[in-house]
Design a protein around this motif. Structure first.
Motif, PDB file in Angstrom:
ATOM      1  N   ALA A  69      73.570  30.572  29.823  1.00  0.00           N
ATOM      2  CA  ALA A  69      73.330  31.843  29.927  1.00  0.00           C
ATOM      3  C   ALA A  69      72.313  32.081  30.776  1.00  0.00           C
ATOM      4  O   ALA A  69      71.873  32.900  31.711  1.00  0.00           O
ATOM      5  N   LEU A  72      73.107  31.439  34.537  1.00  0.00           N
ATOM      6  CA  LEU A  72      73.835  32.660  34.915  1.00  0.00           C
ATOM      7  C   LEU A  72      73.130  34.060  35.265  1.00  0.00           C
ATOM      8  O   LEU A  72      73.380  34.666  36.383  1.00  0.00           O
ATOM      9  N   ARG A  73      72.231  34.278  34.450  1.00  0.00           N
ATOM     10  CA  ARG A  73      71.270  35.317  35.015  1.00  0.00           C
ATOM     11  C   ARG A  73      70.657  35.010  36.276  1.00  0.00           C
ATOM     12  O   ARG A  73      70.434  35.975  37.252  1.00  0.00           O
ATOM     13  N   GLN A  76      73.683  35.132  38.863  1.00  0.00           N
ATOM     14  CA  GLN A  76      74.478  36.528  39.158  1.00  0.00           C
ATOM     15  C   GLN A  76      73.920  37.245  39.992  1.00  0.00           C
ATOM     16  O   GLN A  76      74.342  38.011  41.064  1.00  0.00           O
ATOM     17  N   LYS A 201      86.193  35.208  41.624  1.00  0.00           N
ATOM     18  CA  LYS A 201      85.022  36.396  41.893  1.00  0.00           C
ATOM     19  C   LYS A 201      84.628  36.726  40.525  1.00  0.00           C
ATOM     20  O   LYS A 201      85.244  37.087  39.273  1.00  0.00           O
ATOM     21  N   PHE A 202      83.318  36.858  40.251  1.00  0.00           N
ATOM     22  CA  PHE A 202      82.642  36.969  39.052  1.00  0.00           C
ATOM     23  C   PHE A 202      82.838  38.800  38.911  1.00  0.00           C
ATOM     24  O   PHE A 202      82.338  39.303  39.696  1.00  0.00           O
ATOM     25  N   GLN A 203      83.217  39.106  37.581  1.00  0.00           N
ATOM     26  CA  GLN A 203      83.258  40.297  37.437  1.00  0.00           C
ATOM     27  C   GLN A 203      82.402  40.616  36.088  1.00  0.00           C
ATOM     28  O   GLN A 203      81.695  41.428  36.271  1.00  0.00           O
ATOM     29  N   SER A 204      82.911  39.754  35.123  1.00  0.00           N
ATOM     30  CA  SER A 204      81.903  40.126  33.920  1.00  0.00           C
ATOM     31  C   SER A 204      81.944  38.625  33.048  1.00  0.00           C
ATOM     32  O   SER A 204      82.524  37.828  33.814  1.00  0.00           O
ATOM     33  N   VAL A 205      80.970  38.638  32.122  1.00  0.00           N
ATOM     34  CA  VAL A 205      80.839  37.393  31.725  1.00  0.00           C
ATOM     35  C   VAL A 205      82.293  36.749  31.216  1.00  0.00           C
ATOM     36  O   VAL A 205      82.486  35.747  31.053  1.00  0.00           O
ATOM     37  N   VAL A 206      83.088  37.715  30.731  1.00  0.00           N
ATOM     38  CA  VAL A 206      84.368  37.352  30.307  1.00  0.00           C
ATOM     39  C   VAL A 206      85.461  37.398  31.084  1.00  0.00           C
ATOM     40  O   VAL A 206      86.631  36.930  30.826  1.00  0.00           O
ATOM     41  N   LEU A 209      88.105  37.140  38.438  1.00  0.00           N
ATOM     42  CA  LEU A 209      89.349  37.494  39.388  1.00  0.00           C
ATOM     43  C   LEU A 209      89.537  36.482  40.369  1.00  0.00           C
ATOM     44  O   LEU A 209      88.873  36.165  41.371  1.00  0.00           O
ATOM     45  N   MET A 277      79.472  29.825  29.311  1.00  0.00           N
ATOM     46  CA  MET A 277      78.979  30.517  28.193  1.00  0.00           C
ATOM     47  C   MET A 277      79.711  31.189  27.039  1.00  0.00           C
ATOM     48  O   MET A 277      79.631  30.781  25.920  1.00  0.00           O
TER      49      MET A 277
ATOM     50  N   LEU B   5      71.820  37.860  23.304  1.00  0.00           N
ATOM     51  CA  LEU B   5      71.902  37.568  24.456  1.00  0.00           C
ATOM     52  C   LEU B   5      73.213  38.028  25.131  1.00  0.00           C
ATOM     53  O   LEU B   5      72.931  38.493  26.430  1.00  0.00           O
ATOM     54  N   ILE B   9      73.667  40.701  28.450  1.00  0.00           N
ATOM     55  CA  ILE B   9      74.310  40.685  29.587  1.00  0.00           C
ATOM     56  C   ILE B   9      75.309  41.515  29.873  1.00  0.00           C
ATOM     57  O   ILE B   9      75.551  42.079  30.872  1.00  0.00           O
ATOM     58  N   LEU B  10      75.972  41.686  28.777  1.00  0.00           N
ATOM     59  CA  LEU B  10      77.173  42.629  28.943  1.00  0.00           C
ATOM     60  C   LEU B  10      76.901  43.936  29.162  1.00  0.00           C
ATOM     61  O   LEU B  10      77.536  44.520  30.022  1.00  0.00           O
ATOM     62  N   LYS B  12      74.588  44.928  30.844  1.00  0.00           N
ATOM     63  CA  LYS B  12      73.811  44.931  32.381  1.00  0.00           C
ATOM     64  C   LYS B  12      74.260  45.780  33.261  1.00  0.00           C
ATOM     65  O   LYS B  12      73.395  46.660  34.067  1.00  0.00           O
ATOM     66  N   PHE B  18      73.804  46.669  39.548  1.00  0.00           N
ATOM     67  CA  PHE B  18      75.367  46.362  38.893  1.00  0.00           C
ATOM     68  C   PHE B  18      76.215  47.696  39.161  1.00  0.00           C
ATOM     69  O   PHE B  18      77.292  47.408  39.354  1.00  0.00           O
ATOM     70  N   ARG B  25      83.817  48.533  43.874  1.00  0.00           N
ATOM     71  CA  ARG B  25      85.190  48.129  43.723  1.00  0.00           C
ATOM     72  C   ARG B  25      86.048  49.192  43.583  1.00  0.00           C
ATOM     73  O   ARG B  25      86.096  50.281  42.911  1.00  0.00           O
ATOM     74  N   LYS B  56      93.671  38.268  44.356  1.00  0.00           N
ATOM     75  CA  LYS B  56      92.842  39.602  44.799  1.00  0.00           C
ATOM     76  C   LYS B  56      92.569  39.147  46.455  1.00  0.00           C
ATOM     77  O   LYS B  56      92.465  37.825  46.617  1.00  0.00           O
ATOM     78  N   TYR B  61      87.855  44.540  46.950  1.00  0.00           N
ATOM     79  CA  TYR B  61      86.687  44.970  46.667  1.00  0.00           C
ATOM     80  C   TYR B  61      85.823  45.946  47.669  1.00  0.00           C
ATOM     81  O   TYR B  61      84.704  46.386  47.237  1.00  0.00           O
TER      82      TYR B  61
END
Lengths: 322, 206
Positions: A69, A72-73, A76, A201-206, A209, A277, B5, B9-10, B12, B18, B25, B56, B61
């Motif tokens: 975590a 990542l911060r 990112q 490609k990072f889109q979100s933590v979960v 792409l 994470m 935590l 982050i989610l 953000k 962001f 996109r 993609k 993007y």
């Protein structure tokens, strides 16, 4: 990972009902009082050991999650800041994944360390698929692999197609200088008409792409712009600097490759931390669930043996009295 | 605590940076042809590998850019990017002057589409009476027909953060190195040092 541990765990716990386990528990702790065959209470020693190890695993996964975590911060922000870098090239040269060329080089970006969900297998899968898509009678595709994990997976079935592998990228701080040295390495050692860079490609933590970016060699850029394909309007641009147009194009595509690579490596590193994470989060949650079940089983057995002993004493006393 | 935590982050996306990335996109509300990517590629992919979604591509993007207008726009839209930052993003300015290898080049709205290689030198962004000056190491500038200018540099610093004394010191150091260099590689390295430092010096004094 925790699922595997749980499976192993249940397999280990299963023989607890067999009397043979009492022998095994004696092996683990020889000092313990001898438990004879046919004893109704089962040994709680194994369960206690297992509880301890699960607790330790949980601690480790929790710590790994925290580390991921915080990493990542940091990464990112850098990945997001690098997103502006490739856009001018896409605006100028267009996006050309469908261009058909003879020498394809697939640059697979993967991570060095595991325990990060499916990001490496995704990029390997996409690379294999790209290899298939670009296969033809007079076309060939080669792999350049960044990262230990992608190498381990691709070396199994496409060893002959791998021309270059580069690992331990993240040992040093990922900066533009390092990536341009790597890009230079690839440009020098690999002959290509089109480089296809595969990364997450990072889109979100979960969510990540899978993405492929295409970098064409200067000759192909010239050919395509003359043929009036996707990059047809390149001819309308005046070119300043350099001796000839091809020289400028050469510089341009090399710069493009390093810029695209820089973004790709950062995005993939960011996805890796995000995936790690969430993987570590679920495995520490699984460990918690397992610990709950074990505690329940442990307490129940303990209580059962106490009850049995009590009833034995009471019934013995009652027999003496009667 | 861990749960917090994750949620931190989610959540953000509320931060301005962001959200800028999120709006970049393309969604279905924007021009349709970029959201599906390269159609021939998708077709080829589907034919060979039907069970995996096609990956993609960068154009999906990209923030869409306007077509070339018929009338001359009054402002120039500038993107000035570095590997570690987007210094200017879609900023509308009056003029920029870039250090092309052929000499300083002023770019006004409606400039001829150009690809220019840049050398170490002064980049100035004119916006009304405001002039922002940067020293850039090297890079490329693209000027598109729709009055968009993309400037890419490897390293850039605002001019007021440079120290004149350090520049002088560096210049003399590299001049010395150049004279004592024995191999070609050393000589080239020293020559680059001298070039950059004299460009720095020129930007600061001239």
């Amino acid at each position: 990972m925790a699922m595997a541990v749980a499976r192993r765990e249940s397999r280990r716990l299963m023989p607890l009902v067999n009397p043979s386990v009492s022998i095994r528990s004696n092996l683990i702790s020889p000092n313990q009082e001898q438990v004879g065959l046919g004893v109704r209470s089962i040994s709680t020693q194994i369960v206690r050991n297992r509880m301890k190890s699960v607790k330790n695993i949980q601690k480790i996964t929790k710590a790994m999650k925290m580390v991921a975590a915080s990493k990542l911060r940091a990464i990112q922000v850098r990945a997001e800041n690098s997103r502006g870098l490739w856009q001018p090239f896409t605006a100028l040269l267009g996006d050309t994944p469908s261009v058909a060329v003879k020498k394809n080089v697939i640059v697979t970006v993967s991570s060095d360390k595991g325990l990060c969900g499916g990001i490496n297998s995704t990029s390997v899968k996409i690379s294999r698929a790209l290899h298939k898509v670009n296969a033809g009678p007079d076309a060939e595709s080669k792999y350049v692999i960044l990262g230990e994990k992608g190498k381990a997976q691709l070396i199994r079935d496409s060893k002959k197609d791998i021309v270059l592998t580069l690992t331990e990228l993240q040992k040093n701080f990922l900066n533009y200088t390092q990536i341009s040295v790597i890009a230079d390495d690839i440009l020098k050692n690999v002959e290509f008409d089109a480089l296809r860079i595969v990364f997450n490609k990072f889109q979100s933590v979960v969510s990540f792409l899978p993405t492929t970016a295409t970098v064409l060699s200067p000759e192909i850029v010239e050919r395509e712009s003359e043929a009036g394909g996707k990059i047809g309007d390149l001819d309308s641009y005046e070119i300043e600097g350099g001796e000839t147009k091809s020289e400028v194009l050469q510089n341009l595509t090399e710069f493009q490759f390093s810029c695209v690579m820089f973004n790709a490596v950062l995005e993939n590193a960011c996805s890796e931390q995000g995936a790690r994470m969430s993987a570590m989060d679920s495995s520490s949650r699984n460990a918690g669930d397992m610990l709950d079940k074990l505690t329940l089983a442990y307490n129940r057995t303990r209580q059962a043996s106490i009850t049995t002993e009590l009833s034995e004493i009471i019934s013995g006393a009652a027999a003496l009295e009667g | 605590m861990l749960r917090q935590l994750t949620s931190r982050i989610l959540t953000k996306p509320t931060t301005p940076f962001f959200s800028a990335a999120a709006t970049r996109r393309p969604f279905s509300t924007e021009v349709a042809d970029t959201s599906t990517g390269d159609e021939t590629f998708v077709e080829q992919w589907k034919k060979v590998i039907p069970n995996i979604d096609p990956p993609k591509t960068p154009s999906q993007y990209m923030k869409t850019r306007p077509p070339t207008p018929n009338v001359l726009p009054t402002k120039l839209t500038v993107n000035f990017v570095l590997p570690y930052a987007s210094e200017l993003s879609q900023k509308e300015v009056d003029m920029v002057i870039v250090p092309a290898t052929t000499g300083q080049m002023g770019i006004l709205p409606g400039h001829v589409p150009t690809i220019a290689e840049l050398k170490p030198g002064l980049l100035s962004v004119h916006e009304g009476n405001d002039v922002k000056k940067y020293f850039i190491s090297s890079g490329f500038a693209f000027i598109h027909p729709n009055s968009y200018a993309d400037i890419l540099a490897v390293e850039a610093v605002p001019l007021d953060r440079l120290d004149q004394a350090q520049v002088q010191k560096g210049l003399s150091e590299f001049t010395q190195k150049l004279s004592s260099a024995s191999t070609d590689a050393e000589k080239a390295e020293a020559q680059i040092g001298v070039d950059v430092h004299s460009a720095l010096n020129f930007a600061l004094t001239g």
